[in-house]
Write a protein that holds these residues in place. Structure first.
Motif, PDB file in Angstrom:
ATOM      1  N   UNK A 149       0.664  -1.212   0.070  1.00  0.00           N
ATOM      2  CA  UNK A 149      -0.104  -0.067  -0.013  1.00  0.00           C
ATOM      3  C   UNK A 149       0.898   1.250  -0.012  1.00  0.00           C
ATOM      4  N   UNK A 150       1.999   1.272   0.681  1.00  0.00           N
ATOM      5  CA  UNK A 150       2.846   2.464   0.609  1.00  0.00           C
ATOM      6  C   UNK A 150       3.311   2.820  -0.874  1.00  0.00           C
ATOM      7  N   UNK A 151       3.978   1.780  -1.375  1.00  0.00           N
ATOM      8  CA  UNK A 151       4.436   2.011  -2.710  1.00  0.00           C
ATOM      9  C   UNK A 151       3.148   2.524  -3.711  1.00  0.00           C
ATOM     10  N   UNK A 152       2.090   1.926  -3.460  1.00  0.00           N
ATOM     11  CA  UNK A 152       0.823   2.191  -4.321  1.00  0.00           C
ATOM     12  C   UNK A 152       0.478   3.320  -4.237  1.00  0.00           C
ATOM     13  N   UNK A 153       0.390   4.049  -2.940  1.00  0.00           N
ATOM     14  CA  UNK A 153      -0.086   5.134  -2.598  1.00  0.00           C
ATOM     15  C   UNK A 153       0.886   6.268  -3.281  1.00  0.00           C
ATOM     16  N   UNK A 154       2.230   6.063  -3.052  1.00  0.00           N
ATOM     17  CA  UNK A 154       3.391   7.072  -3.804  1.00  0.00           C
ATOM     18  C   UNK A 154       2.857   7.050  -5.088  1.00  0.00           C
ATOM     19  N   UNK A 155       2.669   5.763  -5.793  1.00  0.00           N
ATOM     20  CA  UNK A 155       2.244   5.935  -7.451  1.00  0.00           C
ATOM     21  C   UNK A 155       1.280   6.916  -7.697  1.00  0.00           C
ATOM     22  N   UNK A 156       0.256   6.636  -6.780  1.00  0.00           N
ATOM     23  CA  UNK A 156      -1.117   7.305  -6.873  1.00  0.00           C
ATOM     24  C   UNK A 156      -1.005   8.833  -7.049  1.00  0.00           C
ATOM     25  N   UNK A 157      -0.493   9.311  -5.649  1.00  0.00           N
ATOM     26  CA  UNK A 157       0.013  10.480  -5.289  1.00  0.00           C
ATOM     27  C   UNK A 157       0.636  11.181  -6.515  1.00  0.00           C
ATOM     28  N   UNK A 158       1.928  10.628  -6.861  1.00  0.00           N
ATOM     29  CA  UNK A 158       2.660  11.182  -7.973  1.00  0.00           C
ATOM     30  C   UNK A 158       2.117  11.051  -9.419  1.00  0.00           C
ATOM     31  N   UNK A 159       1.145  10.126  -9.494  1.00  0.00           N
ATOM     32  CA  UNK A 159       0.546   9.797 -10.923  1.00  0.00           C
ATOM     33  C   UNK A 159       1.628   9.372 -11.883  1.00  0.00           C
ATOM     34  N   UNK A 160       2.702   8.767 -11.036  1.00  0.00           N
ATOM     35  CA  UNK A 160       3.594   7.632 -11.896  1.00  0.00           C
ATOM     36  C   UNK A 160       4.531   7.208 -10.775  1.00  0.00           C
ATOM     37  N   UNK A 161       5.786   6.463 -11.401  1.00  0.00           N
ATOM     38  CA  UNK A 161       6.522   5.875 -10.394  1.00  0.00           C
ATOM     39  C   UNK A 161       7.199   6.719  -9.704  1.00  0.00           C
ATOM     40  N   UNK A 162       7.387   6.460  -8.409  1.00  0.00           N
ATOM     41  CA  UNK A 162       8.160   7.500  -7.471  1.00  0.00           C
ATOM     42  C   UNK A 162       9.609   7.535  -7.793  1.00  0.00           C
ATOM     43  N   UNK A 163      10.257   8.593  -7.408  1.00  0.00           N
ATOM     44  CA  UNK A 163      11.651   8.856  -7.539  1.00  0.00           C
ATOM     45  C   UNK A 163      12.370   7.584  -6.619  1.00  0.00           C
TER      46      UNK A 163
END
Length: 257
Positions: A149-163
């Motif tokens: 969920x943490x990585x998924x929310x990072x993707x959702x919030x940034x609209x792309x793969x996080x840095x």
């Protein structure tokens, strides 16, 4: 929720538990092999296509219960073969392959062999019995639950793969949360001095509530989706003339090209 009940019924009726496991696993594998070539996402998340993986562990548990563990030479061989299969799985399985198709049998079998080796395998003892490996093993399941969920929310919030830095930070947070989950929740529930029924009933009620809430949210999202899409999209009238291509005029010696 279903498998423990099915295993209990099989045991109460004198049926062969290992044959029951094999039958259900075979049906699950057939669904897996069919659906993975139709819709890989569905095959990955649908429980019926993944039952065979969990049942591999159930089969190992039943075989050890009824026949005992492996001898030391067999355990050493199983540990080496299992680790080789796991390493090959990491090295060879790629995103474009049909997973969890037949290729998923390699890491599953590798894990089964490593677990089957038990504590007697020398090679396994050297790798998995050190304090770091044991510590990771203790928090492995809550770590599995937290990182996604943490990585998924990072993707959702940034609209792309996080840095990369964000991903490392999220993984570090997952480790911390997993350790806290193990100490505050898992250990008291598993090893606390209270009746199992006093734990099982509230946990079952909570799980049922979360499942019902998830279903309700999913239904609400499905009903809201067309309106959201309509608000974002711009309708095009049928009689609208097609857009004209942009023209570029270049002059040379007073003439338009």
């Amino acid at each position: 929720m279903v498998w423990p009940l099915a295993a209990w019924i099989a045991w109460r009726r004198g049926m062969s538990v290992i044959k029951t496991i094999a039958a259900v696993a075979l049906v699950s594998m057939i669904f897996n092999l069919v659906i993975v070539y139709i819709d890989r996402t569905t095959a990955f998340y649908l429980p019926v296509t993944r039952f065979w993986e969990l049942l591999a562990g159930a089969a190992l548990a039943e075989l050890e219960r009824s026949h005992g563990g492996l001898s030391r030479p067999a355990a050493n061989l199983a540990a080496i073969a299992g680790i080789v299969l796991l390493v090959l799985s990491f090295a060879l399985i790629r995103e474009k392959q049909a997973f969890p198709g037949i290729i998923a049998a390699a890491p599953v079998l590798g894990a089964v062999l490593v677990i089957a080796a038990g504590r007697t395998a020398v090679f396994k003892t050297l790798i998995f019995s050190n304090r770091i490996a044991v510590a990771i093993g203790l928090i492995s399941y809550p770590l599995y639950l937290w990182h996604w969920p943490l990585l998924s929310f990072g993707y959702i919030i940034g609209h792309d793969t996080p840095a990369k830095e964000v991903r490392f930070a999220l993984l570090a947070a997952s480790v911390v949360l997993a350790a806290l989950t193990y100490m505050i929740i898992e250990k008291p529930i598993r090893f606390g001095r209270f009746r199992k029924s006093a734990v099982a009933v509230p946990l079952f009620a909570i799980m049922t509530f979360i499942g019902a809430a998830g279903y309700w949210v999913s239904e609400q999202a499905q009903h809201a989706l067309p309106r959201d899409v309509a608000q974002v999209g711009v309708p095009v009238a049928e009689n609208t003339a097609p857009p004209q291509k942009e023209s570029r005029h270049v002059t040379r010696d007073g003439r338009s090209l």
